[in-house]
Design a protein around this motif. Structure first.
Motif: not given
Length: 163
Positions: A74-77, A86-94
């Motif tokens: 669950x990510x908040x924008x 940023x947490x979502x894009x890091x999740x995508x990369x990871x």
């Protein structure tokens, strides 16, 4: 590389039309889970002064109680595009995600901005047409055409399930 289902802004403050698609979104979640896709929930927080909707910490900003929440992703924008989180894009990369199935609200707002920016970034984007809604339902068909023009595949949930 991997795939993810992204559920955008199905929160208590999106009460006008989300109830018409919630069962299909839940079916999409079940389908994605059966294919071991990452399942991601995006929540919008409105941090504008004087805001009355999506206010952080309020019931209106919470995910809708009817929504099947099957992961802790669950990510908040605070802006329209989920890629601004940023947490979502890091999740995508990871998780090496390069393909997204998108559903949620609002077709002319956050879904539009997120899908546009995902496609522009080079991701493969699928919009589940009968799992997207808007405050103005008359604009949904126009938005579905827009998504296709921007490089997204647009199909109904049953077309993905039977593929």
């Amino acid at each position: 590389m991997s795939k993810a289902l992204v559920v955008i802004d199905i929160q208590n403050d999106i009460t006008k039309n989300y109830r018409g698609i919630i069962d299909r979104i839940n079916s999409a979640i079940d389908w994605a889970q059966s294919y071991q896709m990452q399942i991601v929930y995006i929540q919008h927080n409105n941090i504008s002064v004087g805001t009355r909707t999506f206010k952080p910490g309020t019931k209106g900003a919470e995910l809708a109680p009817e929504l099947h929440v099957v992961s802790d992703n669950i990510f908040v924008k605070t802006k329209a595009s989920a890629l601004t989180c940023e947490a979502f894009t890091e999740f995508i990369d990871k998780n090496e995600i390069d393909e997204f199935y998108v559903c949620g609200a609002d077709a002319v707002g956050c879904v539009k901005s997120t899908t546009y920016n995902m496609a522009k970034t080079g991701y493969l984007v699928h919009v589940i047409s009968d799992c997207v809604t808007s405050y103005d339902l008359k604009k949904v068909d126009e938005m579905l055409k827009y998504y296709e023009e921007k490089g997204c595949e647009v199909k109904r949930l049953d077309e993905y399930i039977t593929a």
